[in-house]
Design an enzyme around this catalytic site. Sequence first.
Site, PDB file in Angstrom:
ATOM      1  N   CYS A  18      -4.334  -3.023  28.581  1.00 24.02           N
ATOM      2  CA  CYS A  18      -4.016  -4.017  27.537  1.00 24.02           C
ATOM      3  C   CYS A  18      -4.008  -5.446  28.068  1.00 24.02           C
ATOM      4  O   CYS A  18      -4.124  -6.396  27.299  1.00 24.02           O
ATOM      5  CB  CYS A  18      -2.676  -3.697  26.891  1.00 24.02           C
ATOM      6  SG  CYS A  18      -2.718  -2.152  26.002  1.00 24.02           S
ATOM      7  N   HIS A  20      -0.590 -10.177  22.975  1.00 27.02           N
ATOM      8  CA  HIS A  20      -1.134  -8.820  22.835  1.00 27.02           C
ATOM      9  C   HIS A  20      -0.372  -8.149  21.700  1.00 27.02           C
ATOM     10  O   HIS A  20       0.854  -8.261  21.604  1.00 27.02           O
ATOM     11  CB  HIS A  20      -0.948  -8.059  24.146  1.00 27.02           C
ATOM     12  CG  HIS A  20      -1.267  -6.603  24.015  1.00 27.02           C
ATOM     13  ND1 HIS A  20      -2.425  -6.146  23.416  1.00 27.02           N
ATOM     14  CD2 HIS A  20      -0.572  -5.494  24.394  1.00 27.02           C
ATOM     15  CE1 HIS A  20      -2.429  -4.828  23.443  1.00 27.02           C
ATOM     16  NE2 HIS A  20      -1.317  -4.407  24.019  1.00 27.02           N
ATOM     17  N   ASN A  31      -2.536  -1.330  17.941  1.00 28.73           N
ATOM     18  CA  ASN A  31      -2.747  -1.796  19.311  1.00 28.73           C
ATOM     19  C   ASN A  31      -4.196  -1.497  19.701  1.00 28.73           C
ATOM     20  O   ASN A  31      -4.579  -0.344  19.873  1.00 28.73           O
ATOM     21  CB  ASN A  31      -1.769  -1.060  20.241  1.00 28.73           C
ATOM     22  CG  ASN A  31      -1.876  -1.500  21.690  1.00 28.73           C
ATOM     23  OD1 ASN A  31      -2.836  -2.163  22.073  1.00 28.73           O
ATOM     24  ND2 ASN A  31      -0.903  -1.112  22.494  1.00 28.73           N
TER      25      ASN A  31
HETATM   26  N1  ACO Z   1       7.167   9.381  13.926  1.00 27.83           N
HETATM   27  C1  ACO Z   1       8.447   9.761  13.876  1.00 27.83           C
HETATM   28  N2  ACO Z   1       9.238   9.857  14.959  1.00 27.83           N
HETATM   29  C2  ACO Z   1       8.694   9.549  16.149  1.00 27.83           C
HETATM   30  C3  ACO Z   1       7.344   9.141  16.278  1.00 27.83           C
HETATM   31  C4  ACO Z   1       6.571   9.055  15.107  1.00 27.83           C
HETATM   32  N3  ACO Z   1       5.279   8.671  15.111  1.00 27.83           N
HETATM   33  N4  ACO Z   1       7.097   8.891  17.584  1.00 27.83           N
HETATM   34  C5  ACO Z   1       8.229   9.126  18.260  1.00 27.83           C
HETATM   35  N5  ACO Z   1       9.204   9.533  17.402  1.00 27.83           N
HETATM   36  C6  ACO Z   1      10.587   9.888  17.705  1.00 27.83           C
HETATM   37  C7  ACO Z   1      10.790  10.284  19.152  1.00 27.83           C
HETATM   38  O1  ACO Z   1      10.451  11.657  19.332  1.00 27.83           O
HETATM   39  C8  ACO Z   1      12.264  10.034  19.336  1.00 27.83           C
HETATM   40  O2  ACO Z   1      12.966  11.127  18.799  1.00 27.83           O
HETATM   41  P1  ACO Z   1      14.322  11.677  19.511  1.00 27.83           P
HETATM   42  O3  ACO Z   1      15.279  10.517  19.485  1.00 27.83           O
HETATM   43  O4  ACO Z   1      14.702  12.821  18.649  1.00 27.83           O
HETATM   44  O5  ACO Z   1      13.904  12.046  20.900  1.00 27.83           O
HETATM   45  C9  ACO Z   1      12.541   8.821  18.447  1.00 27.83           C
HETATM   46  O6  ACO Z   1      11.428   8.750  17.548  1.00 27.83           O
HETATM   47  C10 ACO Z   1      12.676   7.523  19.233  1.00 27.83           C
HETATM   48  O7  ACO Z   1      11.605   7.431  20.176  1.00 27.83           O
HETATM   49  P2  ACO Z   1      11.434   6.194  21.133  1.00 27.83           P
HETATM   50  O8  ACO Z   1      10.210   6.380  21.944  1.00 27.83           O
HETATM   51  O9  ACO Z   1      12.716   5.949  21.885  1.00 27.83           O
HETATM   52  O10 ACO Z   1      11.231   5.021  20.042  1.00 27.83           O
HETATM   53  P3  ACO Z   1      11.086   3.468  20.243  1.00 27.83           P
HETATM   54  O11 ACO Z   1      12.058   2.783  19.358  1.00 27.83           O
HETATM   55  O12 ACO Z   1      11.081   3.091  21.701  1.00 27.83           O
HETATM   56  O13 ACO Z   1       9.629   3.162  19.651  1.00 27.83           O
HETATM   57  C11 ACO Z   1       7.380   2.767  20.503  1.00 27.83           C
HETATM   58  C12 ACO Z   1       8.486   3.789  20.197  1.00 27.83           C
HETATM   59  C13 ACO Z   1       6.886   2.217  19.173  1.00 27.83           C
HETATM   60  C14 ACO Z   1       6.267   3.475  21.259  1.00 27.83           C
HETATM   61  C15 ACO Z   1       7.939   1.610  21.360  1.00 27.83           C
HETATM   62  O14 ACO Z   1       8.682   2.131  22.431  1.00 27.83           O
HETATM   63  C16 ACO Z   1       6.858   0.707  21.942  1.00 27.83           C
HETATM   64  O15 ACO Z   1       6.192   0.003  21.226  1.00 27.83           O
HETATM   65  N6  ACO Z   1       6.726   0.689  23.268  1.00 27.83           N
HETATM   66  C17 ACO Z   1       5.809  -0.211  23.964  1.00 27.83           C
HETATM   67  C18 ACO Z   1       4.377   0.154  23.766  1.00 27.83           C
HETATM   68  C19 ACO Z   1       3.546  -0.849  24.498  1.00 27.83           C
HETATM   69  O16 ACO Z   1       3.782  -2.041  24.467  1.00 27.83           O
HETATM   70  N7  ACO Z   1       2.591  -0.381  25.241  1.00 27.83           N
HETATM   71  C20 ACO Z   1       1.902  -1.305  26.121  1.00 27.83           C
HETATM   72  C21 ACO Z   1       0.579  -1.595  25.709  1.00 27.83           C
HETATM   73  S1  ACO Z   1      -0.411  -0.182  25.495  1.00 27.83           S
HETATM   74  C22 ACO Z   1      -1.575  -0.077  26.753  1.00 27.83           C
HETATM   75  O17 ACO Z   1      -1.494  -0.696  27.790  1.00 27.83           O
HETATM   76  C23 ACO Z   1      -2.690   0.891  26.567  1.00 27.83           C
END
Ligand code: ACO
Length: 323
Positions: A114, A250, A280
């Site tokens: 990214c 980004h 993304n």
């Molecule tokens: N639908 C419903 N529930 C979901 C989904 C979904 N699509 N995906 C995950 N959950 C659940 C999880 O299983 C978890 O359940 P649990 O509490 O029972 O275990 C709950 O939701 C919370 O999961 P988290 O991962 O803690 O949620 P978070 O609030 O952190 O959001 C997200 C997730 C959107 C991925 C966020 O962490 C994020 O954006 N992270 C950064 C991503 C990023 O910037 N990546 C870098 C660039 S990408 C690259 O370089 C290729």
Amino acid sequence: MQPRAVVTGVGHFLPARVVPNSEFESTLETSDEWIRTRSGIERRHFAAEDETTSTMATAAARTAMDRAGCGPQDIDAIILATSTADYTFPSAATMVQSELGITQGFAFDVQAVCAGFVYALSNANALIVSGQARRVLVIGAETFSRIMDWTDRSTCVLFGDGAGALVLEAQDGTGTSDDRGILATDLHSDGRYRDLLYVDGGVSTRTTGYLRMQGNQVFRHAIEKLTATAETALEKAGLTSADVDWIVPHQANIRIIKGTAKKMGVGMDRVVVTVQDHGNTSAASIPLALSVGCERGQIKPGDLLVTEAIGGGLAWGSVILRW
Ligand code: ACO
């Protein structure tokens, strides 16, 4: 006099197929509401079977070159940021080169996930400032839909496909921060964090692989590292966040975008946001946002822009440029 790498044209390409969040509800335990509130994403574009990273990159590049008023004979180098090239080799950049009818100069891919586009911009700037190239086509293009595990709801709802491109041209500046063009760059990586975000396959392991991400762990690093690199780059340019007209971040998650802007003391009315429409798109997200930001009338000539990105590696960085 100081040579500056100035943007003279910008363009983008998005595949026709738009997939709203609701489309995932029939195959996964997820909801439009979860995806919107956790990520800010409402829809994304997915490439058709016959669309690839190089075809999308070529389309974006054609628009950028048209807007820059330059033809195939005017381009000295092509740098294409991608983690999803059509083939292991040749580079997608050389495929774009031939599609555009460019037979001089050189072309290569940059792989920093990214952060790829800020890495590519920084490399293009170095080529121009050192006199190795006068006009460089800088492209970010990705087909992340091809590395999604469609059974993993924590990743497959977050990514999209697309491409964006800039033409950077050597122009004489005065050496002050009033110059148009790239004013400062700041790049970092730390491979100790590779397990937070990776594809579990590749050529030398004779596997294909899917994207794997510990999203909440990446999130923990994102706001702090993005703010630090943006502030360092601004400092290198002799500027502060008070001078910023637009942050063009980004586009991974609206909560990261808002958190970083807040930490930098920049209001959301000065941030270009496209994550709701594109998801993304990894290395394509910043050039897509630059192109869309211009079409919306947000970004204008003379504006001071901060681009910042973090992704797999971890790799992150920032580029300050005056449009
Ligand atoms: N639908 C419903 N529930 C979901 C989904 C979904 N699509 N995906 C995950 N959950 C659940 C999880 O299983 C978890 O359940 P649990 O509490 O029972 O275990 C709950 O939701 C919370 O999961 P988290 O991962 O803690 O949620 P978070 O609030 O952190 O959001 C997200 C997730 C959107 C991925 C966020 O962490 C994020 O954006 N992270 C950064 C991503 C990023 O910037 N990546 C870098 C660039 S990408 C690259 O370089 C290729």
